[in-house]
Design a protein around this motif. Structure first.
Motif, PDB file in Angstrom:
ATOM      1  N   HIS A  95       0.854  -1.133   0.033  1.00 64.70           N
ATOM      2  CA  HIS A  95       0.000   0.061   0.073  1.00 64.70           C
ATOM      3  C   HIS A  95       0.843   1.271   0.108  1.00 64.70           C
ATOM      4  O   HIS A  95       1.872   1.220   0.452  1.00 64.70           O
ATOM      5  N   VAL A  96       0.353   2.213  -0.475  1.00 66.08           N
ATOM      6  CA  VAL A  96       0.951   3.556  -0.551  1.00 66.08           C
ATOM      7  C   VAL A  96       0.127   4.621   0.129  1.00 66.08           C
ATOM      8  O   VAL A  96      -1.123   4.547   0.167  1.00 66.08           O
ATOM      9  N   PRO A  97       0.600   5.821   0.378  1.00 66.30           N
ATOM     10  CA  PRO A  97      -0.262   7.032   1.003  1.00 66.30           C
ATOM     11  C   PRO A  97      -1.256   7.297  -0.190  1.00 66.30           C
ATOM     12  O   PRO A  97      -0.932   7.391  -1.318  1.00 66.30           O
ATOM     13  N   THR A  98      -2.325   8.049   0.202  1.00 67.27           N
ATOM     14  CA  THR A  98      -3.197   8.526  -0.782  1.00 67.27           C
ATOM     15  C   THR A  98      -3.899   9.681  -0.151  1.00 67.27           C
ATOM     16  O   THR A  98      -3.831  10.057   1.096  1.00 67.27           O
ATOM     17  N   TRP A  99      -4.949  10.402  -1.004  1.00 62.05           N
ATOM     18  CA  TRP A  99      -5.708  11.349  -0.495  1.00 62.05           C
ATOM     19  C   TRP A  99      -7.118  11.037  -0.886  1.00 62.05           C
ATOM     20  O   TRP A  99      -7.397  10.987  -2.104  1.00 62.05           O
ATOM     21  N   ASN A 100      -8.020  10.919  -0.115  1.00 63.75           N
ATOM     22  CA  ASN A 100      -9.407  10.906  -0.274  1.00 63.75           C
ATOM     23  C   ASN A 100     -10.178  12.268  -0.038  1.00 63.75           C
ATOM     24  O   ASN A 100      -9.874  13.010   0.739  1.00 63.75           O
ATOM     25  N   TYR A 101     -11.216  12.409  -1.100  1.00 58.50           N
ATOM     26  CA  TYR A 101     -11.914  13.618  -1.023  1.00 58.50           C
ATOM     27  C   TYR A 101     -13.123  13.312  -2.036  1.00 58.50           C
ATOM     28  O   TYR A 101     -13.597  12.429  -2.546  1.00 58.50           O
ATOM     29  N   VAL A 171     -13.665   7.528  -1.946  1.00 64.32           N
ATOM     30  CA  VAL A 171     -13.716   7.344  -0.426  1.00 64.32           C
ATOM     31  C   VAL A 171     -13.442   5.962  -0.105  1.00 64.32           C
ATOM     32  O   VAL A 171     -14.200   5.268   0.669  1.00 64.32           O
ATOM     33  N   GLY A 172     -12.473   5.354  -0.991  1.00 66.19           N
ATOM     34  CA  GLY A 172     -11.812   4.054  -0.499  1.00 66.19           C
ATOM     35  C   GLY A 172     -12.673   3.001  -1.356  1.00 66.19           C
ATOM     36  O   GLY A 172     -12.574   1.855  -0.863  1.00 66.19           O
ATOM     37  N   GLN A 173     -13.420   3.070  -2.390  1.00 68.08           N
ATOM     38  CA  GLN A 173     -14.460   2.225  -2.945  1.00 68.08           C
ATOM     39  C   GLN A 173     -13.503   1.010  -3.504  1.00 68.08           C
ATOM     40  O   GLN A 173     -13.928  -0.063  -3.796  1.00 68.08           O
ATOM     41  N   ASN A 174     -12.169   1.356  -3.831  1.00 69.23           N
ATOM     42  CA  ASN A 174     -11.212   0.404  -4.546  1.00 69.23           C
ATOM     43  C   ASN A 174     -10.397  -0.387  -3.439  1.00 69.23           C
ATOM     44  O   ASN A 174      -9.502  -0.947  -4.126  1.00 69.23           O
ATOM     45  N   ARG A 175     -10.712  -0.435  -2.088  1.00 70.18           N
ATOM     46  CA  ARG A 175     -10.120  -1.065  -0.987  1.00 70.18           C
ATOM     47  C   ARG A 175     -11.012  -2.136  -0.607  1.00 70.18           C
ATOM     48  O   ARG A 175     -12.122  -2.343  -0.827  1.00 70.18           O
ATOM     49  N   GLU A 176     -10.184  -3.001  -0.094  1.00 75.53           N
ATOM     50  CA  GLU A 176     -11.096  -3.987   0.792  1.00 75.53           C
ATOM     51  C   GLU A 176     -11.933  -3.422   1.699  1.00 75.53           C
ATOM     52  O   GLU A 176     -11.310  -2.384   2.089  1.00 75.53           O
ATOM     53  N   LYS A 197     -17.206   8.991   7.768  1.00 79.15           N
ATOM     54  CA  LYS A 197     -18.790   8.469   7.651  1.00 79.15           C
ATOM     55  C   LYS A 197     -18.991   8.111   6.080  1.00 79.15           C
ATOM     56  O   LYS A 197     -19.728   7.121   5.767  1.00 79.15           O
ATOM     57  N   ALA A 198     -18.379   9.012   5.268  1.00 79.32           N
ATOM     58  CA  ALA A 198     -18.624   8.757   3.889  1.00 79.32           C
ATOM     59  C   ALA A 198     -17.979   7.488   3.437  1.00 79.32           C
ATOM     60  O   ALA A 198     -18.503   6.711   2.504  1.00 79.32           O
ATOM     61  N   MET A 199     -16.958   7.151   3.997  1.00 78.13           N
ATOM     62  CA  MET A 199     -15.975   6.230   3.775  1.00 78.13           C
ATOM     63  C   MET A 199     -16.753   4.865   4.174  1.00 78.13           C
ATOM     64  O   MET A 199     -16.865   3.778   3.501  1.00 78.13           O
ATOM     65  N   GLN A 200     -17.457   4.958   5.423  1.00 80.21           N
ATOM     66  CA  GLN A 200     -18.029   3.776   5.918  1.00 80.21           C
ATOM     67  C   GLN A 200     -19.356   3.515   5.238  1.00 80.21           C
ATOM     68  O   GLN A 200     -19.708   2.264   4.799  1.00 80.21           O
ATOM     69  N   GLY A 201     -19.935   4.461   4.660  1.00 76.10           N
ATOM     70  CA  GLY A 201     -21.048   4.450   3.901  1.00 76.10           C
ATOM     71  C   GLY A 201     -20.923   3.833   2.438  1.00 76.10           C
ATOM     72  O   GLY A 201     -22.112   3.261   1.740  1.00 76.10           O
ATOM     73  N   ALA A 202     -19.462   4.006   1.985  1.00 78.39           N
ATOM     74  CA  ALA A 202     -19.476   3.733   0.635  1.00 78.39           C
ATOM     75  C   ALA A 202     -19.448   2.090   0.447  1.00 78.39           C
ATOM     76  O   ALA A 202     -19.374   1.389  -0.653  1.00 78.39           O
ATOM     77  N   GLY A 203     -19.680   1.292   1.498  1.00 78.19           N
ATOM     78  CA  GLY A 203     -19.665  -0.282   1.359  1.00 78.19           C
ATOM     79  C   GLY A 203     -20.973  -0.622   1.614  1.00 78.19           C
ATOM     80  O   GLY A 203     -21.131  -1.847   1.563  1.00 78.19           O
ATOM     81  N   LYS A 204     -21.878   0.205   1.408  1.00 74.91           N
ATOM     82  CA  LYS A 204     -23.324  -0.407   1.595  1.00 74.91           C
ATOM     83  C   LYS A 204     -23.953  -1.543   0.582  1.00 74.91           C
ATOM     84  O   LYS A 204     -24.547  -2.208   0.940  1.00 74.91           O
ATOM     85  N   ALA A 205     -23.343  -1.221  -0.381  1.00 68.30           N
ATOM     86  CA  ALA A 205     -23.717  -1.976  -1.531  1.00 68.30           C
ATOM     87  C   ALA A 205     -23.005  -3.655  -1.888  1.00 68.30           C
ATOM     88  O   ALA A 205     -23.040  -4.293  -2.364  1.00 68.30           O
ATOM     89  N   GLU A 206     -22.215  -3.394  -0.774  1.00 69.12           N
ATOM     90  CA  GLU A 206     -21.266  -4.747  -0.764  1.00 69.12           C
ATOM     91  C   GLU A 206     -21.951  -5.991  -0.413  1.00 69.12           C
ATOM     92  O   GLU A 206     -22.573  -5.831   0.662  1.00 69.12           O
TER      93      GLU A 206
END
Length: 206
Positions: A95-101, A171-176, A197-206
């Motif tokens: 993994h490497v650093p990134t910026w979410n927005y 918001v991390g949709q491309n992560r585990e 909270k946005a990152m948590q909510g990004a997984g609702k469809a998983e």
């Protein structure tokens, strides 16, 4: 804007919420071969498909950009993401650093409305919206009438007919799921509640 499909946000309600919660937009205009940017608080009229704002009469943008195509950028929550916040990093270190927005780009045609009634109504609505959380909200009638008239005369109204609205919510949709949720928890622990909270909510469809 570079927009991988997994970061694309097309839900109008989500785009409208970001604009309304982060109304300070960046108005990007072109004059000859030069780009200009003005930072302005906007009012969104979603039903009419319009953005409205006002600028100082001394600001040349209203004369230069009247009738032209413009871009307005609204930036929501954003934060640096450390690889150490991903549980899987400690297993394979890949993994490497990134910026979410979260951002919304709005394109449309700018129209100047240099009318006292329009400007007064716009200022009144913006004031009511942003004073709503105050214990004793300020209102235009609190100031001397002649002073308000002087201030209103010093600004010009702008309306933008929205032709396109594009959202990028990275918001991390491309992560585990465990990595996305681990980073979300770390952000919330550091006070970045909105993005967490946005990152948590990004997984609702998983």
């Amino acid at each position: 804007m570079y927009l991988p499909e997994h970061f694309s946000e097309s839900d109008p309600a989500a785009l409208h919420r970001l604009i309304e919660s982060h109304p300070l937009g960046i108005l990007v205009t072109r004059q000859d071969d030069l780009l200009d940017a003005n930072h302005l608080p906007f009012e969104l009229d979603a039903e009419a498909g319009l953005l409205r704002c006002h600028v100082a009469r001394a600001n040349p943008v209203w004369r230069e950009a009247d009738g032209s195509e413009v871009l307005v950028i609204f930036r929501g929550a954003e934060a640096y993401i450390s690889p150490t916040w991903y549980p899987s990093k400690h297993e394979h270190h890949r993994h490497v650093p990134t910026w979410n927005y979260q951002v919304v780009h709005v394109r449309g045609r700018l129209r100047v409305i240099d009318e006292e009634r329009f400007v007064r109504g716009l200022v009144g609505r913006l004031t009511r919206t942003h004073e709503a959380g105050e214990e004793k909200p300020w209102k235009m009638a609190d100031a001397p009438r002649e002073y308000i008239e002087q201030m209103i005369a010093a600004i010009v109204g702008i309306e933008i007919d929205i032709s396109e609205m594009t959202g990028k919510f990275k918001v991390g949709q491309n992560r585990e799921a465990r990595d996305r949720l681990g980073a979300a928890a770390e952000l919330q622990a550091r006070g970045a509640e909105e993005l967490g909270k946005a990152m948590q909510g990004a997984g609702k469809a998983e």
